[in-house]
Scaffold this motif. Structure first.
Motif, PDB file in Angstrom:
ATOM      1  N   GLY A 107       0.866  -1.206  -0.067  1.00 30.07           N
ATOM      2  CA  GLY A 107       0.184   0.082   0.085  1.00 30.07           C
ATOM      3  C   GLY A 107       1.017   1.354  -0.016  1.00 30.07           C
ATOM      4  O   GLY A 107       0.447   2.435  -0.642  1.00 30.07           O
ATOM      5  N   LEU A 108       2.098   1.148   0.705  1.00 29.60           N
ATOM      6  CA  LEU A 108       2.935   2.511   0.808  1.00 29.60           C
ATOM      7  C   LEU A 108       3.498   2.572  -0.498  1.00 29.60           C
ATOM      8  O   LEU A 108       4.293   3.663  -0.527  1.00 29.60           O
ATOM      9  N   ILE A 109       3.395   1.896  -1.535  1.00 32.19           N
ATOM     10  CA  ILE A 109       3.845   2.016  -2.835  1.00 32.19           C
ATOM     11  C   ILE A 109       3.324   3.393  -3.320  1.00 32.19           C
ATOM     12  O   ILE A 109       4.008   4.127  -4.139  1.00 32.19           O
ATOM     13  N   ILE A 110       2.082   3.631  -3.034  1.00 34.12           N
ATOM     14  CA  ILE A 110       1.524   4.882  -3.410  1.00 34.12           C
ATOM     15  C   ILE A 110       2.441   6.153  -3.185  1.00 34.12           C
ATOM     16  O   ILE A 110       2.464   7.066  -3.920  1.00 34.12           O
ATOM     17  N   THR A 111       3.185   6.067  -2.034  1.00 36.44           N
ATOM     18  CA  THR A 111       3.823   7.338  -1.515  1.00 36.44           C
ATOM     19  C   THR A 111       5.400   7.056  -1.810  1.00 36.44           C
ATOM     20  O   THR A 111       6.122   7.668  -1.323  1.00 36.44           O
ATOM     21  N   ASN A 112       5.663   6.168  -2.588  1.00 33.74           N
ATOM     22  CA  ASN A 112       7.308   5.799  -2.807  1.00 33.74           C
ATOM     23  C   ASN A 112       7.710   7.190  -3.778  1.00 33.74           C
ATOM     24  O   ASN A 112       7.196   7.286  -4.841  1.00 33.74           O
ATOM     25  N   CYS A 113       8.678   7.323  -3.291  1.00 33.02           N
ATOM     26  CA  CYS A 113       9.316   8.779  -3.687  1.00 33.02           C
ATOM     27  C   CYS A 113       9.829   8.383  -5.198  1.00 33.02           C
ATOM     28  O   CYS A 113      10.041   9.314  -6.005  1.00 33.02           O
ATOM     29  N   ILE A 114      10.332   7.128  -5.341  1.00 29.01           N
ATOM     30  CA  ILE A 114      10.827   6.962  -6.579  1.00 29.01           C
ATOM     31  C   ILE A 114       9.800   7.103  -7.792  1.00 29.01           C
ATOM     32  O   ILE A 114       9.864   7.837  -8.653  1.00 29.01           O
ATOM     33  N   LEU A 115       8.509   6.190  -7.553  1.00 29.83           N
ATOM     34  CA  LEU A 115       7.318   6.520  -8.443  1.00 29.83           C
ATOM     35  C   LEU A 115       7.146   8.025  -8.504  1.00 29.83           C
ATOM     36  O   LEU A 115       6.791   8.424  -9.854  1.00 29.83           O
ATOM     37  N   MET A 116       6.742   8.656  -7.546  1.00 28.06           N
ATOM     38  CA  MET A 116       6.225  10.005  -7.606  1.00 28.06           C
ATOM     39  C   MET A 116       7.403  10.658  -8.321  1.00 28.06           C
ATOM     40  O   MET A 116       6.761  11.848  -9.037  1.00 28.06           O
ATOM     41  N   GLY A 117       8.388  10.572  -7.950  1.00 27.32           N
ATOM     42  CA  GLY A 117       9.505  11.554  -8.594  1.00 27.32           C
ATOM     43  C   GLY A 117       9.493  11.301 -10.169  1.00 27.32           C
ATOM     44  O   GLY A 117       9.686  12.440 -10.812  1.00 27.32           O
ATOM     45  N   ARG A 118       9.583  10.068 -10.816  1.00 21.65           N
ATOM     46  CA  ARG A 118       9.298   9.755 -12.059  1.00 21.65           C
ATOM     47  C   ARG A 118       8.062  10.410 -12.804  1.00 21.65           C
ATOM     48  O   ARG A 118       8.153  10.997 -13.910  1.00 21.65           O
ATOM     49  N   LEU A 119       7.077  10.180 -12.137  1.00 23.86           N
ATOM     50  CA  LEU A 119       6.011  10.941 -12.866  1.00 23.86           C
ATOM     51  C   LEU A 119       6.016  12.384 -12.907  1.00 23.86           C
ATOM     52  O   LEU A 119       5.778  12.723 -14.119  1.00 23.86           O
ATOM     53  N   GLU A 120       6.628  13.230 -11.883  1.00 23.87           N
ATOM     54  CA  GLU A 120       6.662  14.459 -12.232  1.00 23.87           C
ATOM     55  C   GLU A 120       7.802  15.019 -12.981  1.00 23.87           C
ATOM     56  O   GLU A 120       7.746  15.816 -13.645  1.00 23.87           O
ATOM     57  N   ALA A 121       8.862  14.281 -12.815  1.00 22.71           N
ATOM     58  CA  ALA A 121      10.009  15.088 -13.516  1.00 22.71           C
ATOM     59  C   ALA A 121      10.229  14.209 -14.952  1.00 22.71           C
ATOM     60  O   ALA A 121      10.997  14.545 -15.804  1.00 22.71           O
ATOM     61  N   PHE A 122       9.524  12.923 -15.316  1.00 22.23           N
ATOM     62  CA  PHE A 122       9.807  12.526 -16.633  1.00 22.23           C
ATOM     63  C   PHE A 122       8.399  12.179 -17.301  1.00 22.23           C
ATOM     64  O   PHE A 122       8.418  12.761 -18.353  1.00 22.23           O
ATOM     65  N   ALA A 123       7.257  11.508 -16.605  1.00 16.23           N
ATOM     66  CA  ALA A 123       6.176  11.267 -17.601  1.00 16.23           C
ATOM     67  C   ALA A 123       5.459  12.588 -17.893  1.00 16.23           C
ATOM     68  O   ALA A 123       4.912  12.538 -18.893  1.00 16.23           O
ATOM     69  N   MET A 124       5.511  13.616 -16.956  1.00 15.27           N
ATOM     70  CA  MET A 124       4.929  14.637 -17.231  1.00 15.27           C
ATOM     71  C   MET A 124       5.539  15.561 -18.521  1.00 15.27           C
ATOM     72  O   MET A 124       4.957  16.560 -18.877  1.00 15.27           O
ATOM     73  N   MET A 125       6.482  15.216 -19.052  1.00 18.51           N
ATOM     74  CA  MET A 125       7.371  16.008 -19.999  1.00 18.51           C
ATOM     75  C   MET A 125       7.651  15.137 -21.111  1.00 18.51           C
ATOM     76  O   MET A 125       8.365  15.685 -21.976  1.00 18.51           O
ATOM     77  N   ASN A 126       7.474  13.791 -21.019  1.00 25.66           N
ATOM     78  CA  ASN A 126       7.820  12.703 -22.233  1.00 25.66           C
ATOM     79  C   ASN A 126       6.727  11.957 -22.702  1.00 25.66           C
ATOM     80  O   ASN A 126       5.624  11.840 -22.078  1.00 25.66           O
ATOM     81  N   GLY A 127       6.780  11.539 -23.897  1.00 23.34           N
ATOM     82  CA  GLY A 127       5.880  10.471 -24.520  1.00 23.34           C
ATOM     83  C   GLY A 127       5.762   9.218 -23.874  1.00 23.34           C
ATOM     84  O   GLY A 127       6.490   8.677 -22.752  1.00 23.34           O
ATOM     85  N   PRO A 128       4.487   8.273 -24.178  1.00 22.69           N
ATOM     86  CA  PRO A 128       4.352   7.125 -23.411  1.00 22.69           C
ATOM     87  C   PRO A 128       5.504   6.128 -23.564  1.00 22.69           C
ATOM     88  O   PRO A 128       5.754   5.354 -22.432  1.00 22.69           O
ATOM     89  N   TRP A 129       5.977   5.937 -24.751  1.00 17.71           N
ATOM     90  CA  TRP A 129       7.064   4.850 -24.911  1.00 17.71           C
ATOM     91  C   TRP A 129       8.270   5.441 -24.067  1.00 17.71           C
ATOM     92  O   TRP A 129       8.805   4.321 -23.587  1.00 17.71           O
TER      93      TRP A 129
END
Length: 209
Positions: A107-129
């Motif tokens: 359940g705590l994966i929700i707040t995993n800083c690796i995951l949230m960091g990649r969403l904010e730093a990479f996925a918000m600025m790059n394509g799906p692939w």
């Protein structure tokens, strides 16, 4: 752009070594310490984070142009929470014993800083692939560190791997031999020491890290 251009290869392989999320960025330490007393939960946790990071990256990347900036963190959390719930239910259905061992840490994966960091730093600025490759790379970078620590802790702490006897019973002191399991390996403090040694070794090998 080629599916496996240099940038895409770097996104996939960089987190495995030079940009490892645990050893270099020192993220995700809490779960790395908590679930590595045995190898099996370490493997399952690593794979769970890999799957969730990869697919949450893809989903956020697809939605990035439609997400209002002021609620982007909330949307990210909703996407991650949905994927974590799915993974948790699958584990309870098909690997219940491991699910119990992982306890609240799935359940705590929700707040995993690796995951949230990649969403904010990479996925918000790059394509799906590109985001998918980045998620896979960071998930596997996290996973191999957990597996390495879990391997050492279970082997030296219990003499087993994946619950199977590896160190022969005949060499134990109780059977007239010389070997005794290292009880310290089963304690959280030893996980921190091993992780510190691993971080030191990687940084010594990779001067760029």
């Amino acid at each position: 752009m080629s599916l496996f251009s240099k940038e895409n290869r770097d996104a996939l392989t960089g987190p495995l070594n030079l940009n490892n999320p645990v050893a270099v960025q020192v993220l995700g330490i809490c779960s790395a310490l908590a679930v590595t007393s045995q190898l099996e939960p370490a493997i399952v946790m690593g794979l769970s984070v890999t799957v969730i990071t990869a697919f949450s990256n893809v989903i956020i990347s697809l939605l990035r142009k439609t997400i209002p900036n002021r609620i982007r963190i909330i949307v990210q959390l909703v996407v991650v929470a949905a994927l974590v719930t799915l993974v948790s239910q699958v584990l309870k259905a098909y690997a219940y014993d491991v699910s119990v061992q992982l306890s609240v840490y799935v359940g705590l994966i929700i707040t995993n800083c690796i995951l949230m960091g990649r969403l904010e730093a990479f996925a918000m600025m790059n394509g799906p692939w590109e985001s998918f490759l980045d998620g896979i790379g960071n998930g596997l970078g996290y996973a191999w560190v957990l597996v390495a620590v879990g391997f050492v802790r279970e082997l030296l702490g219990n003499g087993t791997l994946l619950g199977l006897r590896v160190i022969p019973e005949c060499i134990y002191a109780s059977n007239g031999g010389f070997y005794v399991n290292n009880g310290m390996m089963t304690m959280p403090a030893m996980a921190l020491i091993l992780l510190g040694c691993l971080i030191w070794a990687l940084r010594a090998i990779n001067k760029e890290a």
